[in-house]
Design a protein around this motif. Structure first.
Motif, PDB file in Angstrom:
ATOM      1  N   UNK A 247       0.679  -1.498   0.023  1.00 15.91           N
ATOM      2  CA  UNK A 247       0.154   0.026   0.192  1.00 15.91           C
ATOM      3  C   UNK A 247       0.863   1.320  -0.040  1.00 15.91           C
ATOM      4  N   UNK A 248       2.080   1.020   0.327  1.00 12.50           N
ATOM      5  CA  UNK A 248       2.851   2.472   0.569  1.00 12.50           C
ATOM      6  C   UNK A 248       3.092   3.451  -0.697  1.00 12.50           C
ATOM      7  N   UNK A 249       3.203   2.734  -1.671  1.00 13.13           N
ATOM      8  CA  UNK A 249       3.252   3.502  -3.083  1.00 13.13           C
ATOM      9  C   UNK A 249       1.814   4.488  -3.172  1.00 13.13           C
ATOM     10  N   UNK A 250       0.799   3.787  -3.074  1.00 14.00           N
ATOM     11  CA  UNK A 250      -0.213   4.602  -3.420  1.00 14.00           C
ATOM     12  C   UNK A 250      -0.552   5.665  -2.218  1.00 14.00           C
ATOM     13  N   UNK A 251      -0.307   5.283  -1.176  1.00 14.99           N
ATOM     14  CA  UNK A 251      -0.404   6.229   0.196  1.00 14.99           C
ATOM     15  C   UNK A 251       0.400   7.334  -0.278  1.00 14.99           C
ATOM     16  N   UNK A 252       1.484   7.242  -0.463  1.00 10.89           N
ATOM     17  CA  UNK A 252       2.446   8.312  -0.706  1.00 10.89           C
ATOM     18  C   UNK A 252       2.113   9.140  -1.806  1.00 10.89           C
ATOM     19  N   UNK A 253       1.272   8.545  -2.983  1.00  4.75           N
ATOM     20  CA  UNK A 253       0.884   9.521  -4.182  1.00  4.75           C
ATOM     21  C   UNK A 253      -0.304  10.386  -3.654  1.00  4.75           C
ATOM     22  N   UNK A 254      -1.281   9.525  -2.676  1.00  3.86           N
ATOM     23  CA  UNK A 254      -2.532  10.266  -2.084  1.00  3.86           C
ATOM     24  C   UNK A 254      -1.964  11.406  -1.154  1.00  3.86           C
ATOM     25  N   UNK A 255      -0.644  11.230  -0.261  1.00  5.22           N
ATOM     26  CA  UNK A 255      -0.353  12.045   0.540  1.00  5.22           C
ATOM     27  C   UNK A 255       0.221  13.433  -0.201  1.00  5.22           C
ATOM     28  N   UNK A 256       0.820  13.415  -1.222  1.00  2.00           N
ATOM     29  CA  UNK A 256       1.232  14.300  -1.970  1.00  2.00           C
ATOM     30  C   UNK A 256       0.132  15.339  -2.412  1.00  2.00           C
TER      31      UNK A 256
ATOM     32  N   UNK B 183     -11.939   9.914   1.837  1.00  2.00           N
ATOM     33  CA  UNK B 183     -12.987   8.307   1.532  1.00  2.00           C
ATOM     34  C   UNK B 183     -12.692   7.673   0.353  1.00  2.00           C
ATOM     35  N   UNK B 184     -12.465   8.321  -0.548  1.00  2.00           N
ATOM     36  CA  UNK B 184     -12.148   7.614  -1.992  1.00  2.00           C
ATOM     37  C   UNK B 184     -10.638   6.945  -1.750  1.00  2.00           C
ATOM     38  N   UNK B 185      -9.607   7.469  -1.119  1.00  2.00           N
ATOM     39  CA  UNK B 185      -8.461   6.668  -0.735  1.00  2.00           C
ATOM     40  C   UNK B 185      -8.859   5.307   0.218  1.00  2.00           C
ATOM     41  N   UNK B 186      -9.869   5.625   0.995  1.00  2.00           N
ATOM     42  CA  UNK B 186     -10.187   4.482   1.974  1.00  2.00           C
ATOM     43  C   UNK B 186     -10.801   3.277   1.372  1.00  2.00           C
ATOM     44  N   UNK B 187     -11.618   3.564   0.067  1.00  2.00           N
ATOM     45  CA  UNK B 187     -12.369   2.648  -0.609  1.00  2.00           C
ATOM     46  C   UNK B 187     -11.408   1.907  -1.386  1.00  2.00           C
ATOM     47  N   UNK B 188     -10.325   2.829  -1.909  1.00  2.00           N
ATOM     48  CA  UNK B 188      -9.310   2.071  -2.902  1.00  2.00           C
ATOM     49  C   UNK B 188      -8.509   1.028  -1.982  1.00  2.00           C
ATOM     50  N   UNK B 189      -8.022   1.583  -0.743  1.00  2.00           N
ATOM     51  CA  UNK B 189      -7.212   0.799  -0.388  1.00  2.00           C
ATOM     52  C   UNK B 189      -7.996  -0.544   0.237  1.00  2.00           C
ATOM     53  N   UNK B 190      -9.064  -0.475   0.879  1.00  2.00           N
ATOM     54  CA  UNK B 190      -9.901  -1.621   1.305  1.00  2.00           C
ATOM     55  C   UNK B 190      -9.927  -2.689   0.062  1.00  2.00           C
ATOM     56  N   UNK B 191     -10.458  -2.232  -1.047  1.00  2.00           N
ATOM     57  CA  UNK B 191     -10.497  -3.079  -2.189  1.00  2.00           C
ATOM     58  C   UNK B 191      -9.562  -3.815  -2.754  1.00  2.00           C
ATOM     59  N   UNK B 192      -8.258  -3.046  -2.467  1.00  2.00           N
ATOM     60  CA  UNK B 192      -6.979  -3.660  -2.544  1.00  2.00           C
ATOM     61  C   UNK B 192      -6.810  -5.062  -2.312  1.00  2.00           C
ATOM     62  N   UNK B 193      -7.298  -5.582  -0.926  1.00  2.00           N
ATOM     63  CA  UNK B 193      -7.419  -6.905  -0.474  1.00  2.00           C
ATOM     64  C   UNK B 193      -8.135  -7.827  -1.496  1.00  2.00           C
ATOM     65  N   UNK B 194      -9.303  -7.399  -2.088  1.00  2.00           N
ATOM     66  CA  UNK B 194      -9.842  -7.985  -3.059  1.00  2.00           C
ATOM     67  C   UNK B 194      -9.287  -8.322  -4.106  1.00  2.00           C
TER      68      UNK B 194
ATOM     69  N   UNK C  64      -3.852  -1.051   7.683  1.00  2.00           N
ATOM     70  CA  UNK C  64      -3.235   0.252   6.737  1.00  2.00           C
ATOM     71  C   UNK C  64      -3.938   0.987   5.929  1.00  2.00           C
ATOM     72  N   UNK C  65      -5.255   0.476   5.638  1.00  2.00           N
ATOM     73  CA  UNK C  65      -6.270   1.337   4.847  1.00  2.00           C
ATOM     74  C   UNK C  65      -6.878   2.524   5.872  1.00  2.00           C
ATOM     75  N   UNK C  66      -7.175   2.145   7.106  1.00  2.00           N
ATOM     76  CA  UNK C  66      -7.689   2.835   8.232  1.00  2.00           C
ATOM     77  C   UNK C  66      -6.748   3.789   8.853  1.00  2.00           C
TER      78      UNK C  66
END
Length: 532
Positions: free
Chosen positions: A292-301, A356-367, A395-397
């Motif tokens: 998850x860390x790459x996507x989280x870093x992009x969202x953080x920027x 909230x969009x990030x939270x959906x994306x990160x949670x669906x990553x498990x699927x 990680x998502x939360x």
């Protein structure tokens, strides 16, 4: 391209249209509704010459406003203010639609093995790429029509409406070509999204620097080409020749690159992994963090930049709309001294919506890990199902919470630099963190879907997020009944600093989030893994 390499293109295009018969109309409806809402709002706010003059004096000379919106031209008319405020948002919306559509019918199909199955029939090598780009181009054209209709039907001049729609669609066409090229470069869908997102980010930055400095650098960006048309002002059509030429070059380049790679692979080969894994990867949580860390870093920027812009614009709010009674109604305050706090409260709610969009994306990553077959070998070790899914949810939360704090912190820093009020940093960071229970409810709903109805988890979760987006953006503007707005968990959170803290709604939202997360974990523990 010969006829043999294009065999089956028409059939693939018809199939792609059928697959996207619900997805694309939602994108177009969102674009038209966004345009109509902005038009009606500006016609209410800036209907007097005095209001227009105040807007022109404030927004037209504010560097942050220009960086976010584009060149400050045509601000002596209401239509010009509409183009100034909405064009960047419409461009981003159209680019995302083009990127997702092109990738879905090219790289995503190759990853899933569907392209190999299709190519085993009488389908040419170039047919999937051509069908995907044609569909994305048609979608961009539809977005242009929706935007033009949204503007013209709300009373704006028709010629400028058609030009704004055409200019927005032209950027979508360019990024259809950019996506087609990136699909050839990388072998994974996430890599395509990262490359296209990077190109879009550079395009926006180049356009912003060019518009602020007046150096002509904007002509180096596709976004700058579209905004150089100046709808409802100069009404210039000739800049649209640039995106048309650029799209042709990019699509031809994608076709040539396609001939130089194997099916399912990209031209940029991933580096071989290390012979031994670092210690932190020996746990399920460490693996989830690594994924998850790459996507989280992009969202953080992105969230940080947005917060800085929001905070930088706050100083202009009072002078911009302080004497406008309609703006006071919109921000639900009768005192001009409270307008800035009301504005900051609304912007923090917008930040929470994006998180909230990030939270959906990160949670669906498990699927997606499950459907790709990568979860199965992990679960074949000593990792339990609760531990595996719980690691992704953790990680998502926590990532969503960190993004909220970061967005509030960036808004506060920008605000403190403008006013010298250092206390704004912690105050706004705390206000943003107040949305944590609401964002966790959205993540919890996605987790419940992953556990209980896995096959429909991704489309349902994103549909719910789309409804949340529509309610948050349009409920007030369209004067919908109060219960409609109340469906959004974000609306249940006090809009600090405009309102006082209230613990009861946050506790209720926290309890609801916990129940949804428990439902998702429990259902996942009892069901079989599915890979399709």
């Amino acid at each position: 391209m010969s006829g043999a390499t294009l065999a089956g293109t028409t059939e693939l295009l018809r199939f792609a249209v059928r697959r996207d018969r619900l997805r694309l109309p939602i994108w177009l409806l969102a674009g038209g509704a966004l345009m109509a809402t902005q038009s009606t709002s500006n016609q209410t706010f800036y209907r007097t010459p005095e209001a227009l003059a105040a807007y022109r004096a404030s927004a037209g000379s504010n560097a942050a406003s220009i960086a976010f919106s584009g060149p400050p031209v045509g601000l002596d008319t209401v239509a010009g203010t509409v183009a100034f405020e909405i064009s960047t948002s419409l461009v981003v919306l159209t680019v995302l639609m083009a990127m997702f559509t092109t990738t879905r019918h090219t790289r995503a199909d190759e990853e899933a093995g569907r392209t190999e199955l299709v190519r085993s029939a009488q389908v040419g090598r170039h047919a999937p790429l051509v069908a995907a780009t044609v569909l994305a181009a048609l979608a961009c054209a539809g977005m242009g029509v929706a935007i033009a209709a949204g503007a013209a039907l709300t009373g704006l001049p028709v010629q400028g409406s058609v030009l704004l729609g055409s200019a927005t669609a032209s950027v979508g066409l360019v990024f259809t070509g950019v996506t087609a090229v990136c699909v050839q470069l990388t072998g994974v869908t996430r890599g395509v999204y990262g490359l296209v997102g990077g190109v879009l980010g550079v395009s926006l930055v180049v356009r912003a620097i060019g518009d602020i400095t007046g150096s002509g650098l904007s002509w180096g960006s596709p976004v700058g080409w579209a905004q150089a048309t100046h709808p409802w002002s100069a009404d210039r059509w000739w800049p649209l020749l640039l995106p048309l030429a650029g799209t042709s070059v990019l699509v031809l380049a994608a076709r040539r690159l396609l001939d130089r790679r194997d099916l399912g692979a990209g031209l940029l080969q991933p580096r071989p992994g290390a012979a031994t894994a670092p210690r932190q990867l020996s746990s399920a949580l460490g693996l989830a963090w690594r994924l998850h860390r790459g996507a989280l870093a992009a969202w953080a920027v992105g969230i940080s930049l947005l917060g800085l812009v929001y905070g930088g614009l706050a100083e202009s709010v009072e002078t911009l709309i302080g004497d406008n009674p309609d703006a006071q109604v919109f921000f639900q305050t009768s005192s001009t001294t409270d307008l800035v706090d009301a504005y900051l409260g609304v912007t923090l709610q917008m930040t929470a919506l994006m998180v909230a969009g990030y939270a959906v994306s990160a949670t669906i990553r498990a699927r997606s890990e499950e459907t790709s077959g990568r979860a199965e070998p992990v679960l074949a070790t000593g990792v339990s199902r609760l531990r595996w899914l719980g690691s992704h949810l953790t990680v998502a939360l926590l990532g969503a919470t960190a993004l909220l704090g970061l967005g509030g912190l960036a808004t506060g820093v920008s605000r403190a630099v403008a006013t010298g009020d250092a206390g704004a940093v912690l105050r706004l960071a705390g206000a943003a963190l107040g949305y944590t229970p609401a964002v966790w409810v959205v993540a919890g709903l996605a987790a419940a879907l992953v556990g209980a109805v896995p096959s429909a988890a991704a489309p349902t979760a994103w549909t719910v997020f789309g409804l949340l987006l529509v309610i948050t953006l349009f409920a007030e503007s369209f004067d919908w009944p109060g219960w409609v707005g109340g469906l959004s968990p974000l609306a249940r959170t006090p809009t600090v600093p405009a309102e006082e803290w209230a613990a009861p709604p946050l506790l209720v939202l926290g309890g609801l989030a916990g129940a949804l997360l428990a439902l998702g974990l429990g259902a996942f523990r009892r069901r079989d893994l599915t890979t399709a």
